[in-house]
Design an enzyme around this catalytic site. Structure first.
Site, mmCIF file in Angstrom:
data_model
loop_
_atom_site.group_PDB
_atom_site.id
_atom_site.type_symbol
_atom_site.label_atom_id
_atom_site.label_comp_id
_atom_site.label_asym_id
_atom_site.label_seq_id
_atom_site.Cartn_x
_atom_site.Cartn_y
_atom_site.Cartn_z
ATOM 1 N N THR A 18 38.495 48.259 44.754
ATOM 2 C CA THR A 18 37.421 48.634 43.842
ATOM 3 C C THR A 18 36.508 47.431 43.710
ATOM 4 O OG1 THR A 18 38.872 50.144 42.638
ATOM 5 C CG2 THR A 18 36.870 49.434 41.507
ATOM 6 N N LYS B 131 34.043 55.575 42.467
ATOM 7 C CA LYS B 131 35.288 55.031 41.915
ATOM 8 C C LYS B 131 35.030 54.272 40.621
ATOM 9 C CE LYS B 131 39.398 53.548 41.204
ATOM 10 N NZ LYS B 131 40.107 52.531 41.971
ATOM 11 N N LYS C 34 36.961 44.234 34.015
ATOM 12 C CA LYS C 34 36.250 43.993 35.270
ATOM 13 C C LYS C 34 35.577 45.271 35.758
ATOM 14 C CE LYS C 34 38.157 44.479 39.148
ATOM 15 N NZ LYS C 34 38.233 45.500 40.228
#
Length: 287
Positions: A94, A170, A239
Protein backbone atom coordinates in the site's frame (compact mmCIF):
# COMPACT_ATOMS: atom_id res chain seq x y z
CA UNK A 1 15.54 -19.46 -11.99
CA UNK A 2 12.04 -20.03 -10.61
CA UNK A 3 8.81 -18.97 -12.25
CA UNK A 4 7.82 -16.50 -9.49
CA UNK A 5 9.68 -14.64 -6.75
CA UNK A 6 8.39 -13.16 -3.50
CA UNK A 7 10.36 -10.28 -2.02
CA UNK A 8 9.51 -9.30 1.56
CA UNK A 9 8.54 -12.06 3.96
CA UNK A 10 6.59 -10.45 6.74
CA UNK A 11 3.36 -12.10 7.80
CA UNK A 12 1.66 -11.43 4.45
CA UNK A 13 4.66 -12.26 2.31
CA UNK A 14 5.29 -15.55 4.12
CA UNK A 15 1.67 -16.61 3.68
CA UNK A 16 1.69 -15.69 -0.02
CA UNK A 17 4.98 -17.49 -0.69
CA UNK A 18 3.90 -20.57 1.24
CA UNK A 19 0.71 -20.88 -0.77
CA UNK A 20 2.60 -20.54 -4.04
CA UNK A 21 4.97 -23.32 -2.97
CA UNK A 22 2.06 -25.54 -1.95
CA UNK A 23 0.39 -24.93 -5.29
CA UNK A 24 3.46 -26.34 -7.03
CA UNK A 25 4.96 -23.10 -8.33
CA UNK A 26 8.74 -22.89 -8.37
CA UNK A 27 9.06 -20.02 -5.90
CA UNK A 28 12.12 -17.88 -5.20
CA UNK A 29 12.22 -15.90 -1.94
CA UNK A 30 14.26 -13.02 -0.56
CA UNK A 31 14.04 -11.14 2.74
CA UNK A 32 16.31 -8.75 4.61
CA UNK A 33 16.46 -11.04 7.64
CA UNK A 34 17.41 -14.65 7.11
CA UNK A 35 14.87 -16.41 9.33
CA UNK A 36 11.70 -16.18 7.20
CA UNK A 37 13.57 -17.00 3.98
CA UNK A 38 15.17 -20.05 5.59
CA UNK A 39 11.79 -21.18 6.91
CA UNK A 40 10.34 -21.06 3.40
CA UNK A 41 13.41 -22.74 1.92
CA UNK A 42 12.75 -25.65 4.26
CA UNK A 43 9.18 -25.73 2.90
CA UNK A 44 10.40 -25.98 -0.70
CA UNK A 45 11.15 -22.43 -1.86
CA UNK A 46 14.47 -21.40 -3.39
CA UNK A 47 16.23 -18.83 -1.22
CA UNK A 48 18.42 -16.25 -2.98
CA UNK A 49 20.95 -13.86 -1.54
CA UNK A 50 19.91 -10.64 -3.28
CA UNK A 51 17.01 -8.76 -4.81
CA UNK A 52 18.91 -8.75 -8.11
CA UNK A 53 18.83 -12.56 -8.15
CA UNK A 54 15.11 -12.58 -7.41
CA UNK A 55 14.57 -10.16 -10.30
CA UNK A 56 15.78 -12.84 -12.71
CA UNK A 57 12.38 -14.49 -12.35
CA UNK A 58 9.76 -13.69 -15.01
CA UNK A 59 7.24 -12.54 -12.39
CA UNK A 60 8.24 -10.93 -9.09
CA UNK A 61 5.80 -10.20 -6.26
CA UNK A 62 6.98 -7.74 -3.62
CA UNK A 63 5.23 -7.45 -0.27
CA UNK A 64 6.90 -4.51 1.46
CA UNK A 65 5.52 -2.16 4.08
CA UNK A 66 5.49 1.37 2.68
CA UNK A 67 6.86 3.97 0.26
CA UNK A 68 10.25 4.11 1.94
CA UNK A 69 10.78 0.35 1.72
CA UNK A 70 9.75 0.16 -1.93
CA UNK A 71 11.97 3.11 -2.84
CA UNK A 72 14.94 1.70 -0.92
CA UNK A 73 14.70 -1.82 -2.33
CA UNK A 74 13.75 -1.07 -5.94
CA UNK A 75 13.97 2.56 -6.98
CA UNK A 76 17.03 3.99 -5.22
CA UNK A 77 19.23 0.90 -5.19
CA UNK A 78 19.97 0.60 -8.92
CA UNK A 79 18.71 -2.97 -8.86
CA UNK A 80 16.24 -2.43 -11.70
CA UNK A 81 19.20 -2.14 -14.04
CA UNK A 82 20.10 -5.74 -13.16
CA UNK A 83 16.64 -7.21 -13.63
CA UNK A 84 15.66 -9.70 -16.29
CA UNK A 85 14.50 -7.76 -19.34
CA UNK A 86 10.76 -8.12 -19.76
CA UNK A 87 10.17 -9.28 -16.20
CA UNK A 88 6.99 -8.16 -14.44
CA UNK A 89 7.20 -6.64 -10.98
CA UNK A 90 3.94 -6.82 -9.03
CA UNK A 91 4.04 -4.37 -6.14
CA UNK A 92 1.58 -5.50 -3.46
CA UNK A 93 2.41 -2.75 -0.97
CA UNK A 94 0.00 0.00 0.00
CA UNK A 95 1.93 2.98 -1.32
CA UNK A 96 1.15 6.57 -2.17
CA UNK A 97 -0.14 7.63 -5.57
CA UNK A 98 3.05 9.66 -6.03
CA UNK A 99 5.28 6.65 -5.36
CA UNK A 100 3.15 4.46 -7.63
CA UNK A 101 3.60 6.88 -10.52
CA UNK A 102 7.33 7.15 -9.95
CA UNK A 103 7.67 3.36 -9.80
CA UNK A 104 5.77 2.90 -13.07
CA UNK A 105 8.03 5.40 -14.83
CA UNK A 106 11.27 3.91 -13.54
CA UNK A 107 10.28 0.34 -14.36
CA UNK A 108 9.30 1.37 -17.89
CA UNK A 109 12.65 3.09 -18.33
CA UNK A 110 14.37 -0.23 -17.56
CA UNK A 111 12.10 -2.36 -19.76
CA UNK A 112 10.37 -4.00 -16.81
CA UNK A 113 6.62 -4.43 -16.55
CA UNK A 114 4.96 -2.93 -13.49
CA UNK A 115 1.65 -3.86 -11.90
CA UNK A 116 0.20 -2.54 -8.66
CA UNK A 117 -1.71 -5.19 -6.73
CA UNK A 118 -2.42 -4.24 -3.11
CA UNK A 119 -4.84 -6.53 -1.32
CA UNK A 120 -7.71 -6.52 1.11
CA UNK A 121 -7.35 -9.15 3.83
CA UNK A 122 -5.27 -9.76 6.93
CA UNK A 123 -2.64 -12.46 7.43
CA UNK A 124 -5.22 -15.14 8.27
CA UNK A 125 -7.01 -14.38 4.99
CA UNK A 126 -3.69 -14.58 3.13
CA UNK A 127 -2.97 -17.93 4.77
CA UNK A 128 -6.32 -19.19 3.48
CA UNK A 129 -5.51 -17.99 -0.05
CA UNK A 130 -8.60 -15.77 0.04
CA UNK A 131 -7.23 -12.26 -0.48
CA UNK A 132 -9.01 -9.75 -2.69
CA UNK A 133 -6.39 -8.54 -5.15
CA UNK A 134 -6.74 -4.96 -6.45
CA UNK A 135 -4.78 -4.98 -9.71
CA UNK A 136 -3.98 -2.19 -12.15
CA UNK A 137 -1.55 -2.06 -15.04
CA UNK A 138 -1.43 -3.14 -18.65
CA UNK A 139 -3.85 -6.05 -19.15
CA UNK A 140 -1.20 -8.30 -20.68
CA UNK A 141 1.01 -7.80 -17.61
CA UNK A 142 -1.83 -8.62 -15.22
CA UNK A 143 -2.52 -11.72 -17.33
CA UNK A 144 1.02 -12.91 -16.64
CA UNK A 145 0.51 -12.52 -12.90
CA UNK A 146 -3.03 -13.92 -12.86
CA UNK A 147 -2.07 -17.60 -12.27
CA UNK A 148 -0.37 -16.51 -9.05
CA UNK A 149 -3.25 -14.23 -8.06
CA UNK A 150 -5.53 -17.24 -8.48
CA UNK A 151 -3.49 -19.08 -5.83
CA UNK A 152 -3.28 -16.30 -3.26
CA UNK A 153 -6.69 -14.70 -3.71
CA UNK A 154 -10.39 -15.39 -4.06
CA UNK A 155 -10.88 -12.66 -6.67
CA UNK A 156 -8.80 -10.25 -8.72
CA UNK A 157 -10.36 -6.84 -9.28
CA UNK A 158 -8.94 -5.19 -12.42
CA UNK A 159 -9.19 -1.47 -11.72
CA UNK A 160 -7.47 0.18 -14.67
CA UNK A 161 -4.37 0.32 -16.82
CA UNK A 162 -2.48 2.84 -14.66
CA UNK A 163 -0.91 1.18 -11.61
CA UNK A 164 -1.71 4.12 -9.32
CA UNK A 165 -5.43 3.46 -9.87
CA UNK A 166 -5.17 0.29 -7.76
CA UNK A 167 -3.30 2.14 -5.06
CA UNK A 168 -5.94 4.87 -4.99
CA UNK A 169 -8.67 2.26 -4.55
CA UNK A 170 -6.77 0.49 -1.76
CA UNK A 171 -5.99 3.73 0.05
CA UNK A 172 -9.61 4.87 -0.05
CA UNK A 173 -10.82 1.44 1.01
CA UNK A 174 -8.61 1.67 4.08
CA UNK A 175 -9.91 5.20 4.64
CA UNK A 176 -13.45 3.83 4.78
CA UNK A 177 -12.36 1.22 7.34
CA UNK A 178 -10.95 4.01 9.51
CA UNK A 179 -14.23 5.91 9.16
CA UNK A 180 -16.15 2.79 10.18
CA UNK A 181 -13.92 2.25 13.22
CA UNK A 182 -14.45 5.84 14.34
CA UNK A 183 -18.23 5.66 13.91
CA UNK A 184 -18.34 2.30 15.68
CA UNK A 185 -16.39 3.74 18.59
CA UNK A 186 -18.84 6.62 18.85
CA UNK A 187 -21.92 4.39 18.71
CA UNK A 188 -20.57 1.76 21.11
CA UNK A 189 -19.58 4.42 23.65
CA UNK A 190 -23.16 5.77 23.73
CA UNK A 191 -24.72 2.31 23.93
CA UNK A 192 -22.30 1.31 26.69
CA UNK A 193 -22.98 4.49 28.65
CA UNK A 194 -26.70 3.77 28.42
CA UNK A 195 -26.13 0.39 30.10
CA UNK A 196 -26.81 -1.85 27.10
CA UNK A 197 -24.50 -4.72 26.16
CA UNK A 198 -21.88 -3.46 23.65
CA UNK A 199 -21.17 -6.99 22.42
CA UNK A 200 -24.83 -7.63 21.65
CA UNK A 201 -25.05 -4.27 19.92
CA UNK A 202 -22.09 -5.07 17.67
CA UNK A 203 -23.50 -8.52 16.90
CA UNK A 204 -26.80 -6.89 15.97
CA UNK A 205 -25.09 -4.45 13.59
CA UNK A 206 -22.93 -7.12 11.97
CA UNK A 207 -25.89 -9.48 11.54
CA UNK A 208 -28.34 -6.97 10.11
CA UNK A 209 -27.38 -3.50 8.91
CA UNK A 210 -23.64 -3.97 8.26
CA UNK A 211 -22.70 -7.60 7.55
CA UNK A 212 -19.06 -8.26 6.80
CA UNK A 213 -15.64 -8.38 8.44
CA UNK A 214 -15.26 -4.67 9.25
CA UNK A 215 -18.18 -4.28 11.62
CA UNK A 216 -17.95 -7.80 13.04
CA UNK A 217 -14.16 -7.87 13.48
CA UNK A 218 -13.40 -4.32 14.54
CA UNK A 219 -16.71 -4.02 16.37
CA UNK A 220 -15.81 -7.00 18.54
CA UNK A 221 -12.42 -5.48 19.40
CA UNK A 222 -14.10 -2.22 20.37
CA UNK A 223 -16.83 -3.91 22.43
CA UNK A 224 -14.24 -6.03 24.28
CA UNK A 225 -11.65 -3.22 24.37
CA UNK A 226 -9.08 -5.75 23.19
CA UNK A 227 -6.52 -4.41 20.71
CA UNK A 228 -3.76 -6.98 20.92
CA UNK A 229 -2.48 -8.81 19.00
CA UNK A 230 -2.57 -6.09 16.37
CA UNK A 231 -3.46 -7.17 12.86
CA UNK A 232 -2.83 -3.63 11.60
CA UNK A 233 -1.32 -1.08 13.94
CA UNK A 234 -2.45 2.44 14.73
CA UNK A 235 0.82 3.73 13.25
CA UNK A 236 0.09 2.01 9.95
CA UNK A 237 -3.49 3.27 10.09
CA UNK A 238 -2.29 6.85 10.45
CA UNK A 239 0.09 6.32 7.51
CA UNK A 240 -2.76 5.11 5.30
CA UNK A 241 -5.03 7.93 6.44
CA UNK A 242 -2.40 10.44 5.32
CA UNK A 243 -2.14 8.61 1.99
CA UNK A 244 -5.90 9.02 1.55
CA UNK A 245 -5.74 12.73 2.37
CA UNK A 246 -2.90 13.14 -0.13
CA UNK A 247 -4.76 11.19 -2.83
CA UNK A 248 -7.85 13.35 -2.32
CA UNK A 249 -5.78 16.52 -2.44
CA UNK A 250 -4.27 15.32 -5.73
CA UNK A 251 -7.81 15.35 -7.14
CA UNK A 252 -8.71 18.62 -5.36
CA UNK A 253 -11.44 16.82 -3.39
CA UNK A 254 -11.81 17.50 0.36
CA UNK A 255 -12.19 14.72 2.92
CA UNK A 256 -13.73 16.50 5.94
CA UNK A 257 -14.05 13.32 7.99
CA UNK A 258 -10.44 12.52 7.18
CA UNK A 259 -9.32 15.77 8.77
CA UNK A 260 -11.16 14.77 11.94
CA UNK A 261 -9.51 11.36 11.86
CA UNK A 262 -6.06 12.94 11.55
CA UNK A 263 -6.46 14.38 15.04
CA UNK A 264 -7.92 11.12 16.40
CA UNK A 265 -4.99 9.05 15.15
CA UNK A 266 -2.42 11.57 16.36
CA UNK A 267 -3.95 11.59 19.84
CA UNK A 268 -4.20 7.78 19.99
CA UNK A 269 -0.50 7.51 19.19
CA UNK A 270 0.36 10.24 21.71
CA UNK A 271 -1.61 8.20 24.28
CA UNK A 272 0.66 5.19 23.72
CA UNK A 273 -1.48 3.16 21.32
CA UNK A 274 0.92 3.17 18.36
CA UNK A 275 1.46 -0.61 18.48
CA UNK A 276 -2.17 -1.50 19.21
CA UNK A 277 -4.58 -2.54 16.49
CA UNK A 278 -5.93 0.57 14.80
CA UNK A 279 -9.35 -0.24 16.24
CA UNK A 280 -7.87 1.33 19.38
CA UNK A 281 -8.71 4.79 18.04
CA UNK A 282 -12.17 4.02 19.45
CA UNK A 283 -10.66 4.53 22.91
CA UNK A 284 -10.57 8.25 22.21
CA UNK A 285 -14.33 8.14 22.88
CA UNK A 286 -15.36 8.36 26.57
CA UNK A 287 -16.73 5.09 27.95
Amino acid sequence: MGEVAVIGLGGMGRAIARNLVRAGHETVVWNRSAGPAQELAEAGALRVASVAEALQCPVVLSVLSDDASVAEVFLDSGVLGEARHGAVHVNMATVSVELARRAAEEHAAHGIGYVAAPVFGRVNVAEAGALNVLAAGKPELIDRAQPFFDVIGSRTWRLGELPDQANTAKILGNYLIACAIQSLGEAVSVVDAAGADPGQFVELLASTLFPGPVYSGYGSMIAQRKYQPAGFTTTLGRKDLHLALDAAADQAIPLPFGELLRGVFDQAIADGRAADDWAAIAEQQPR
